[in-house]
Design an enzyme around this catalytic site. Structure first.
Site, short mmCIF file in Angstrom:
data_model
loop_
_atom_site.label_atom_id
_atom_site.label_comp_id
_atom_site.label_asym_id
_atom_site.label_seq_id
_atom_site.Cartn_x
_atom_site.Cartn_y
_atom_site.Cartn_z
N GLN A 1 11.16 15.16 11.26
CA GLN A 1 10.06 14.27 11.63
C GLN A 1 8.80 15.05 11.93
O GLN A 1 7.69 14.63 11.60
CB GLN A 1 10.45 13.43 12.85
CG GLN A 1 11.59 12.46 12.59
CD GLN A 1 11.36 11.63 11.33
OE1 GLN A 1 10.43 10.84 11.27
NE2 GLN A 1 12.20 11.82 10.33
N GLN B 1 -11.05 -0.12 1.03
CA GLN B 1 -11.47 -0.96 -0.09
C GLN B 1 -10.27 -1.61 -0.78
O GLN B 1 -10.35 -2.74 -1.27
CB GLN B 1 -12.30 -0.17 -1.10
CG GLN B 1 -11.59 0.97 -1.80
CD GLN B 1 -11.70 2.28 -1.05
OE1 GLN B 1 -11.97 2.31 0.15
NE2 GLN B 1 -11.50 3.40 -1.75
N TYR C 1 0.86 -1.18 0.00
CA TYR C 1 0.00 0.00 0.00
C TYR C 1 0.90 1.23 0.00
O TYR C 1 1.76 1.37 0.86
CB TYR C 1 -0.92 0.01 1.22
CG TYR C 1 -1.98 1.08 1.15
CD1 TYR C 1 -3.29 0.76 0.82
CD2 TYR C 1 -1.68 2.42 1.39
CE1 TYR C 1 -4.26 1.74 0.72
CE2 TYR C 1 -2.63 3.41 1.28
CZ TYR C 1 -3.94 3.07 0.96
OH TYR C 1 -4.89 4.03 0.85
N GLU D 1 0.17 -36.90 28.46
CA GLU D 1 -0.84 -35.93 28.07
C GLU D 1 -2.17 -36.59 27.72
O GLU D 1 -3.08 -35.92 27.23
CB GLU D 1 -0.33 -35.12 26.86
CG GLU D 1 0.87 -34.25 27.19
CD GLU D 1 1.36 -33.43 26.00
OE1 GLU D 1 0.84 -33.64 24.88
OE2 GLU D 1 2.26 -32.60 26.18
N ASN E 1 -3.62 5.86 6.09
CA ASN E 1 -4.34 6.65 7.09
C ASN E 1 -5.04 5.74 8.10
O ASN E 1 -4.87 4.52 8.09
CB ASN E 1 -5.32 7.62 6.42
CG ASN E 1 -6.41 6.90 5.64
OD1 ASN E 1 -6.69 5.71 5.85
ND2 ASN E 1 -7.03 7.62 4.72
N GLU F 1 11.58 5.02 17.14
CA GLU F 1 11.62 4.58 15.75
C GLU F 1 12.97 4.96 15.13
O GLU F 1 13.67 4.13 14.58
CB GLU F 1 10.47 5.24 14.98
CG GLU F 1 10.46 4.92 13.49
CD GLU F 1 9.45 5.74 12.72
OE1 GLU F 1 9.16 5.38 11.57
OE2 GLU F 1 8.96 6.76 13.26
N HIS F 2 13.32 6.24 15.23
CA HIS F 2 14.60 6.75 14.73
C HIS F 2 15.41 7.29 15.91
O HIS F 2 14.90 8.10 16.68
CB HIS F 2 14.39 7.90 13.75
CG HIS F 2 13.49 7.59 12.61
ND1 HIS F 2 12.18 8.05 12.53
CD2 HIS F 2 13.69 6.85 11.49
CE1 HIS F 2 11.62 7.62 11.41
NE2 HIS F 2 12.51 6.90 10.76
N HIS G 1 6.14 15.67 9.18
CA HIS G 1 5.27 14.60 8.66
C HIS G 1 3.81 14.90 8.95
O HIS G 1 2.96 14.87 8.06
CB HIS G 1 5.66 13.25 9.26
CG HIS G 1 6.77 12.57 8.53
ND1 HIS G 1 6.65 12.11 7.24
CD2 HIS G 1 8.03 12.26 8.90
CE1 HIS G 1 7.79 11.56 6.85
NE2 HIS G 1 8.64 11.64 7.84
N HIS H 1 -1.39 -40.43 19.65
CA HIS H 1 -0.04 -39.91 19.47
C HIS H 1 0.98 -40.96 19.91
O HIS H 1 1.96 -41.24 19.20
CB HIS H 1 0.17 -38.65 20.33
CG HIS H 1 -0.38 -37.39 19.73
ND1 HIS H 1 -1.72 -37.17 19.58
CD2 HIS H 1 0.26 -36.27 19.26
CE1 HIS H 1 -1.90 -35.97 19.04
NE2 HIS H 1 -0.72 -35.40 18.84
N SER I 1 5.24 9.15 13.04
CA SER I 1 6.69 9.11 12.94
C SER I 1 7.32 9.77 14.16
O SER I 1 6.74 10.68 14.76
CB SER I 1 7.15 9.81 11.67
OG SER I 1 8.53 9.60 11.45
N ASP J 1 15.75 7.73 5.34
CA ASP J 1 14.43 7.74 4.71
C ASP J 1 14.52 7.45 3.22
O ASP J 1 13.57 6.91 2.64
CB ASP J 1 13.76 9.11 4.91
CG ASP J 1 13.08 9.22 6.26
OD1 ASP J 1 12.87 8.20 6.91
OD2 ASP J 1 12.75 10.37 6.65
#
Length: 434
Positions: free
Chosen positions: A263, A195, A134, A419, A218, A331-332, A266, A424, A241, A365
């Site tokens: 950052q 969708q 995506y 068991e 999003n 993250e960074h 963003h 088995h 971010s 990046d």
């Protein structure tokens, strides 16, 4: 005009509470969003292409009559690459080359070994058949996301890479299409939102179902990915971010201010944090922020991010800075210090670590090589960057010799009967030598 940024110190009595408040984050996926996504997923699963076309027309203001109008051919991708301005084309190809070279080193091979009695054990590594990526579209178009998501899948040996990218108002981003050509994407559909996630997860007459969906989106996309997990694999549910800069106070404060901006620009929920043992340096960076911000194109977004979620944190020393780092699990992480290698042993949690004064997070990046799809919101405590291994499966190999089956059968028999699983036990016992 000065900007109000949260500032506190590790020697304050309420330091822990201040850290908790700073790091608190919960994605805003309310009941209404979840219900909308649930309905879209069910509709696409039931009506397939027709539902995807309807939602794409409604949400992206298109006028498509069929899915055939929402697929781009390979010739369009190649044309986008061929007609790019030379500087953009060269930069895209160089970035792709570096990303591919880095990820080639992540490839895992199958392995096996034999025990003394002839029993064979091992692991078979197999790429996934088909994955979906995506990619955000419209004005928020990120060709770098195409490279970072598609190239590791291609290196892993995935047979088919399907890309979905929304085109609000029919707006095609040529740099994104060119990146798809460079990264080895097989098919591109100009669809987005829940969708698109549904189409990839369930498959339609036109969009093939995939094994895994990766890439940012999003809140509707994130919610859809969460809901289809189990039907398909997903990479992660990413939060805003974030960057944590640890500095000893000897880097140009303008550099650090711009690293924080990188950052913050963003979105308003992005988080930028600076940690330093030098209170005077924190003052200098704050002055740089106030000086540089008015000239930034995305000044309003940066200001909202810094006011709402940023912090300047004073610590006692670098050891304490590392404790704060591990608590944040960023993250960074930028280590803007003289000897960043010396700090590495103390770092347990970070998505990507940018080492030294000259290594800005922005390089990661786009073109450094390592993946920029990274764990956010503290999930670096248990998650890793996207990589080739995310597009490969591992199957165990077990082949017993007669002697091995007899010896292991005795062990399995005892445990299985413990068991209360008689079948088995008897299945293993049939192979025990008398």
């Amino acid at each position: 005009m000065t900007i109000d940024i949260r500032r506190f110190s590790s020697d304050q009595a309420d330091f822990s509470a201040q850290m908790d408040a700073l790091l608190a984050w919960e994605a805003v996926s309310d009941h209404q969003v979840q219900q909308i996504v649930t309905d879209i997923l069910a509709d696409v699963k039931k009506r397939g292409d027709a539902a995807v076309v309807e939602y794409s027309n409604r949400f992206d203001h298109l006028h498509a009559q069929s899915m055939s109008e929402l697929e781009l051919g390979q010739e369009q991708l190649q044309q986008a690459l061929d007609t790019l301005p030379q500087a953009q084309r060269d930069a895209l190809l160089k970035a792709a080359e570096r990303v591919r070279s880095y990820h080639e080193k992540q490839k895992q091979d199958s392995w096996q070994y034999r025990e003394a009695d002839g029993t064979l054990l091992g692991q078979k590594v197999t790429p996934m058949d088909r994955v979906g990526i995506y990619v955000p579209g419209g004005k928020a178009a990120y060709p770098s996301s195409v490279l970072m998501n598609a190239i590791p899948a291609h290196v892993a040996g995935v047979n088919e890479i399907i890309m979905v990218v929304p085109t609000p108002g029919g707006e095609l981003n040529q740099l994104v299409l060119a990146a798809a050509a460079v990264a080895g994407v097989n098919r591109v559909f100009t669809i987005g939102g829940a969708q698109a996630v549904a189409a990839l997860a369930y498959g339609t007459d036109t969009v093939p179902g995939v094994d895994k969906i990766v890439g940012p989106g999003n809140i509707f996309v994130a919610t859809a990915k969460r809901q289809v997990f189990g039907t398909v694999g997903i990479d992660m549910i990413a939060g805003p971010s974030e960057i944590l800069v640890v500095c000893d106070g000897k880097t140009d404060p303008d550099w650090i201010a711009m690293d924080l901006f990188s950052q913050a620009e963003h979105d308003e929920d992005a988080q930028a944090i600076l940690v330093s043992p030098d209170a005077g340096f924190l003052d200098q960076v704050k002055a740089s922020i106030d000086k540089l911000l008015p000239d930034m194109q995305r000044a309003d977004i940066i200001r909202a991010s810094l006011t709402g979620r940023a912090a300047l944190i004073k610590v006692a020393d670098m050891d304490e800075a590392m404790e704060v780092t591990n608590r944040i699990a960023p993250e960074h992480l930028e280590l803007s210090v003289e000897d960043p290698q010396a700090l590495l042993p103390q770092i347990r949690h970070a998505g990507a670590i940018f080492m030294g004064r000259h290594t800005s997070e922005a390089l990661g990046d786009y073109c450094a090589g390592p993946n920029h799809v990274l764990p956010t919101s503290g999930t670096a405590r248990f998650s890793s960057p996207l990589g080739v291994y995310d597009f490969q499966k591992r199957s165990s190999l077990i082949m017993c010799s007669p002697d091995g089956a007899s010896e292991l059968g005795q062990v399995a028999s005892v445990l299985a009967r413990g068991e209360q699983l008689e079948a088995h036990a008897r299945s293993a016992e049939y192979r025990i030598k008398k």
